[in-house]
Motif scaffolding. Structure first.
Motif, PDB file in Angstrom:
ATOM      1  N   ILE A  94       0.855  -1.187   0.000  1.00  0.00           N
ATOM      2  CA  ILE A  94       0.000   0.000   0.000  1.00  0.00           C
ATOM      3  C   ILE A  94       0.894   1.242   0.000  1.00  0.00           C
ATOM      4  CG2 ILE A  94      -1.878   1.234   1.136  1.00  0.00           C
ATOM      5  CD1 ILE A  94      -2.274  -1.401   2.817  1.00  0.00           C
ATOM      6  N   PRO A  95       0.840   2.068  -1.044  1.00  0.00           N
ATOM      7  CA  PRO A  95       1.590   3.330  -1.032  1.00  0.00           C
ATOM      8  C   PRO A  95       0.769   4.409  -0.329  1.00  0.00           C
ATOM      9  CG  PRO A  95       0.685   2.887  -3.213  1.00  0.00           C
ATOM     10  CD  PRO A  95       0.142   1.849  -2.303  1.00  0.00           C
ATOM     11  N   PHE A  96       1.411   5.186   0.542  1.00  0.00           N
ATOM     12  CA  PHE A  96       0.650   6.215   1.253  1.00  0.00           C
ATOM     13  C   PHE A  96       1.563   7.327   1.733  1.00  0.00           C
ATOM     14  CE2 PHE A  96       2.122   3.318   4.483  1.00  0.00           C
ATOM     15  CZ  PHE A  96       2.335   4.061   5.635  1.00  0.00           C
ATOM     16  N   TYR A  97       0.943   8.464   2.032  1.00  0.00           N
ATOM     17  CA  TYR A  97       1.614   9.581   2.670  1.00  0.00           C
ATOM     18  C   TYR A  97       1.147   9.668   4.119  1.00  0.00           C
ATOM     19  CZ  TYR A  97       2.927  11.347  -1.975  1.00  0.00           C
ATOM     20  OH  TYR A  97       3.456  11.497  -3.231  1.00  0.00           O
ATOM     21  N   LEU A  98       2.082   9.933   5.007  1.00  0.00           N
ATOM     22  CA  LEU A  98       1.768  10.252   6.395  1.00  0.00           C
ATOM     23  C   LEU A  98       2.127  11.707   6.634  1.00  0.00           C
ATOM     24  CD1 LEU A  98       1.037   9.616   9.356  1.00  0.00           C
ATOM     25  CD2 LEU A  98       3.419   8.876   9.666  1.00  0.00           C
ATOM     26  N   LEU A  99       1.148  12.491   7.038  1.00  0.00           N
ATOM     27  CA  LEU A  99       1.343  13.905   7.332  1.00  0.00           C
ATOM     28  C   LEU A  99       1.213  14.110   8.834  1.00  0.00           C
ATOM     29  CD1 LEU A  99       0.042  13.598   4.366  1.00  0.00           C
ATOM     30  CD2 LEU A  99      -0.443  16.033   4.564  1.00  0.00           C
ATOM     31  N   LEU A 100       2.176  14.817   9.425  1.00  0.00           N
ATOM     32  CA  LEU A 100       2.169  15.092  10.860  1.00  0.00           C
ATOM     33  C   LEU A 100       2.338  16.586  11.087  1.00  0.00           C
ATOM     34  CD1 LEU A 100       4.498  12.189  12.070  1.00  0.00           C
ATOM     35  CD2 LEU A 100       2.038  12.377  12.506  1.00  0.00           C
ATOM     36  N   PRO A 101       1.556  17.171  11.999  1.00  0.00           N
ATOM     37  CA  PRO A 101       1.678  18.606  12.267  1.00  0.00           C
ATOM     38  C   PRO A 101       3.038  18.950  12.882  1.00  0.00           C
ATOM     39  CG  PRO A 101      -0.378  17.709  13.161  1.00  0.00           C
ATOM     40  CD  PRO A 101       0.484  16.542  12.783  1.00  0.00           C
ATOM     41  N   LEU A 102       3.472  20.161  12.636  1.00  0.00           N
ATOM     42  CA  LEU A 102       4.675  20.685  13.271  1.00  0.00           C
ATOM     43  C   LEU A 102       4.268  21.758  14.269  1.00  0.00           C
ATOM     44  CD1 LEU A 102       7.330  21.155  10.439  1.00  0.00           C
ATOM     45  CD2 LEU A 102       7.571  19.742  12.476  1.00  0.00           C
ATOM     46  N   PRO A 115      -9.282   8.141   2.410  1.00  0.00           N
ATOM     47  CA  PRO A 115      -9.338   7.412   1.131  1.00  0.00           C
ATOM     48  C   PRO A 115      -9.927   8.288   0.030  1.00  0.00           C
ATOM     49  CG  PRO A 115     -11.086   6.681   2.597  1.00  0.00           C
ATOM     50  CD  PRO A 115     -10.218   7.594   3.405  1.00  0.00           C
ATOM     51  N   HIS A 116      -9.314   8.232  -1.145  1.00  0.00           N
ATOM     52  CA  HIS A 116      -9.737   9.097  -2.251  1.00  0.00           C
ATOM     53  C   HIS A 116     -10.830   8.449  -3.090  1.00  0.00           C
ATOM     54  CE1 HIS A 116      -7.738   6.588  -5.268  1.00  0.00           C
ATOM     55  NE2 HIS A 116      -6.762   6.439  -4.381  1.00  0.00           N
ATOM     56  N   GLY A 117     -11.403   9.261  -3.950  1.00  0.00           N
ATOM     57  CA  GLY A 117     -12.426   8.776  -4.868  1.00  0.00           C
ATOM     58  C   GLY A 117     -11.856   8.488  -6.246  1.00  0.00           C
ATOM     59  N   HIS A 118     -12.730   8.488  -7.249  1.00  0.00           N
ATOM     60  CA  HIS A 118     -12.331   8.135  -8.603  1.00  0.00           C
ATOM     61  C   HIS A 118     -11.607   9.308  -9.269  1.00  0.00           C
ATOM     62  CE1 HIS A 118     -14.890   4.751  -7.874  1.00  0.00           C
ATOM     63  NE2 HIS A 118     -14.589   4.231  -9.046  1.00  0.00           N
ATOM     64  N   GLY A 119     -10.327   9.157  -9.382  1.00  0.00           N
ATOM     65  CA  GLY A 119      -9.481  10.150 -10.029  1.00  0.00           C
ATOM     66  C   GLY A 119      -8.145   9.505 -10.308  1.00  0.00           C
ATOM     67  N   PRO A 120      -7.571   9.742 -11.461  1.00  0.00           N
ATOM     68  CA  PRO A 120      -6.358   9.015 -11.847  1.00  0.00           C
ATOM     69  C   PRO A 120      -5.150   9.309 -10.971  1.00  0.00           C
ATOM     70  CG  PRO A 120      -6.830  10.805 -13.405  1.00  0.00           C
ATOM     71  CD  PRO A 120      -8.018  10.671 -12.517  1.00  0.00           C
ATOM     72  N   GLU A 124      -2.435  11.641  -4.527  1.00  0.00           N
ATOM     73  CA  GLU A 124      -1.734  12.911  -4.786  1.00  0.00           C
ATOM     74  C   GLU A 124      -2.674  14.107  -4.647  1.00  0.00           C
ATOM     75  OE1 GLU A 124       1.468  12.612  -5.028  1.00  0.00           O
ATOM     76  OE2 GLU A 124       1.399  10.433  -5.244  1.00  0.00           O
ATOM     77  N   THR A 125      -3.902  13.949  -5.095  1.00  0.00           N
ATOM     78  CA  THR A 125      -4.879  15.033  -4.997  1.00  0.00           C
ATOM     79  C   THR A 125      -5.139  15.403  -3.546  1.00  0.00           C
ATOM     80  OG1 THR A 125      -5.956  14.386  -7.064  1.00  0.00           O
ATOM     81  CG2 THR A 125      -7.273  15.668  -5.507  1.00  0.00           C
ATOM     82  N   TYR A 126      -5.234  14.400  -2.677  1.00  0.00           N
ATOM     83  CA  TYR A 126      -5.600  14.657  -1.289  1.00  0.00           C
ATOM     84  C   TYR A 126      -4.481  15.327  -0.495  1.00  0.00           C
ATOM     85  CZ  TYR A 126     -10.184  12.379  -1.312  1.00  0.00           C
ATOM     86  OH  TYR A 126     -11.509  12.080  -1.540  1.00  0.00           O
ATOM     87  N   VAL A 127      -3.249  15.276  -1.011  1.00  0.00           N
ATOM     88  CA  VAL A 127      -2.145  15.971  -0.330  1.00  0.00           C
ATOM     89  C   VAL A 127      -1.719  17.225  -1.102  1.00  0.00           C
ATOM     90  CG1 VAL A 127      -1.310  13.879   0.790  1.00  0.00           C
ATOM     91  CG2 VAL A 127      -0.329  14.560  -1.408  1.00  0.00           C
ATOM     92  N   GLY A 128      -2.479  17.605  -2.124  1.00  0.00           N
ATOM     93  CA  GLY A 128      -2.209  18.842  -2.850  1.00  0.00           C
ATOM     94  C   GLY A 128      -1.111  18.755  -3.873  1.00  0.00           C
ATOM     95  N   ALA A 159      -2.967   9.549   3.687  1.00  0.00           N
ATOM     96  CA  ALA A 159      -3.581   9.553   2.355  1.00  0.00           C
ATOM     97  C   ALA A 159      -2.979   8.403   1.572  1.00  0.00           C
ATOM     98  CB  ALA A 159      -3.326  10.878   1.649  1.00  0.00           C
ATOM     99  N   MET A 160      -3.793   7.433   1.229  1.00  0.00           N
ATOM    100  CA  MET A 160      -3.330   6.217   0.567  1.00  0.00           C
ATOM    101  C   MET A 160      -3.901   6.116  -0.849  1.00  0.00           C
ATOM    102  SD  MET A 160      -6.405   5.910   1.955  1.00  0.00           S
ATOM    103  CE  MET A 160      -5.974   5.896   3.700  1.00  0.00           C
ATOM    104  N   ASP A 161      -3.251   5.337  -1.697  1.00  0.00           N
ATOM    105  CA  ASP A 161      -3.892   4.915  -2.936  1.00  0.00           C
ATOM    106  C   ASP A 161      -4.773   3.723  -2.615  1.00  0.00           C
ATOM    107  OD1 ASP A 161      -2.894   6.728  -4.821  1.00  0.00           O
ATOM    108  OD2 ASP A 161      -1.028   5.598  -5.054  1.00  0.00           O
ATOM    109  N   VAL A 162      -6.026   3.768  -3.061  1.00  0.00           N
ATOM    110  CA  VAL A 162      -6.889   2.600  -2.900  1.00  0.00           C
ATOM    111  C   VAL A 162      -6.721   1.698  -4.120  1.00  0.00           C
ATOM    112  CG1 VAL A 162      -8.536   3.919  -1.503  1.00  0.00           C
ATOM    113  CG2 VAL A 162      -8.963   3.622  -3.946  1.00  0.00           C
ATOM    114  N   ARG A 163      -7.006   0.435  -3.936  1.00  0.00           N
ATOM    115  CA  ARG A 163      -6.781  -0.533  -5.015  1.00  0.00           C
ATOM    116  C   ARG A 163      -7.533  -0.140  -6.282  1.00  0.00           C
ATOM    117  NH1 ARG A 163      -5.360  -6.488  -2.689  1.00  0.00           N
ATOM    118  NH2 ARG A 163      -4.895  -5.858  -0.552  1.00  0.00           N
TER     119      ARG A 163
END
Length: 354
Positions: A94-102, A115-120, A124-128, A159-163
């Motif tokens: 599972i590829p994902f980003y972990l974001l932590l506040p500073l 989890p994201h919706g239908h978008g290619p 990446e969209t969910y983390v800008g 923020a992960m890529d869903v299958r």
């Protein structure tokens, strides 16, 4: 010769199916004030996990080592972002980003899964991370930078890529610019008694397992929120995994009959036999009495608002019967099929605070 054609009367066909197959856990048929909710949840959740293929995956792969692989870490103005991979099942990461506040909060942050919706572009969209300025404008208008919203609100965010999408998709569809591998992966999963929904929920569980290894994250406080297909994953994950304490799906909640069955939807939405167990409002009732915010757009043509409002009334009645009416809310946004952040972060603050 002119041939006279006869066509299937779909409405009559569906009515006959409704008469034959009575949903086993339908809340509209229950005496809400005299239902053993613990038994109802336990039985329904077990059968839904089996129907989606989740229980089989859990029995086979829950003990597989996570095998975390870190790719990058970057410090930005008010948060850090790490890209990681974690093992879901043998041969699948599972590829994902972990974001932590500073410099915010107490140092042990509640977690928001996004989890994201239908978008290619998937996660990446969910983390800008946008493809270009047009992509940025479209997604910011739909408020889809949800992981960024979460970390800026003071939460850890995953923020992960869903299958079926981006790095969880197949090369063949990516090279053909098809946007997703949902159809092909759903075909495969169904032949093995699994579903994409079950696989995506399993992956959410593995990410929660990973989060529990991070001292910065408080896994006693976990929320999940996503838009459209991300709303699907959010609702089913919260229904099937009680470690999730707050759920806020956007632009998904409705009824199967008025949305998924009434018009064309991606193949990843379908669970064979689901209507023999219950409707979408029955699935949502599995979240009770944990906080649930159901978000809809008034002009959403693929998840019609009138059906969504009726479905909400049934779920809210279940919460009321369990003494938790204030924990179940519906927000109706002023546009169509998009994310609405306005109600989400006040709701999260209310229920993720200690």
């Amino acid at each position: 010769m002119r041939i006279s054609m006869q066509y299937l009367n779909t409405a009559a066909y569906v009515n006959r199916l409704d008469e034959r197959y009575k949903p086993q856990y339908e809340i509209t048929k229950l005496d809400l004030n005299h239902t053993d909710w613990h038994s109802w949840r336990t039985d329904f959740r077990s059968k839904l996990a089996k129907l989606t293929g989740l229980s089989d995956m859990q029995s086979q792969f829950s003990a597989v080592p996570l095998q975390v692989r870190a790719v990058s870490r970057e410090e930005r103005s008010d948060y850090t972002i790490e890209k990681l991979f974690v093992t879901a099942e043998p041969g699948v990461e599972i590829p994902f980003y972990l974001l932590l506040p500073l410099g915010k909060g107490e140092g042990c942050y509640p977690l928001v899964l996004t989890p994201h919706g239908h978008g290619p572009r998937g996660k990446e969209t969910y983390v800008g991370h946008y493809a270009d300025e047009a992509d940025r404008a479209e997604n910011e208008a739909g408020e889809r930078d949800i992981a960024l919203q979460a970390v800026k609100a003071g939460y850890a965010a995953i923020a992960m890529d869903v299958r079926g999408f981006a790095e969880m998709g197949r090369r063949q569809e990516w090279e053909q610019n098809k946007g997703s591998s949902c159809l092909e992966l759903q075909r495969i999963s169904l032949l093995y008694g699994r579903t994409l929904i079950g696989e995506r929920v399993f992956d959410i569980g593995r990410l929660i397992d990973y989060a529990a290894t991070r001292p910065e994250i408080d896994t006693s406080r976990i929320a999940i929120t996503g838009n459209s297909g991300g709303g699907t994953v959010s609702l089913f994950a919260a229904a099937l995994d009680e470690r999730i304490t707050v759920c806020a799906p956007s632009s998904y909640f409705c009824t199967f009959r008025d949305s998924i069955m009434a018009m064309h939807h991606c193949s990843c939405n379908y669970i064979p036999g689901i209507l023999q167990l219950g409707e979408m409002y029955d699935v949502a009732a599995l979240v009770a009495p944990r906080p649930l915010l159901l978000i809809n757009g008034k002009d959403d043509m693929i998840f019609p608002i009138e059906a969504a409002k009726e479905a909400f009334s049934y779920v809210h009645a279940v919460y009321a019967a369990q003494g938790a009416a204030d924990r179940c809310r519906q927000f109706v946004g002023h546009e169509g099929h998009r994310y609405y952040k306005e109600p989400v972060w006040p709701f999260m603050k209310q229920y993720l605070s200690r």
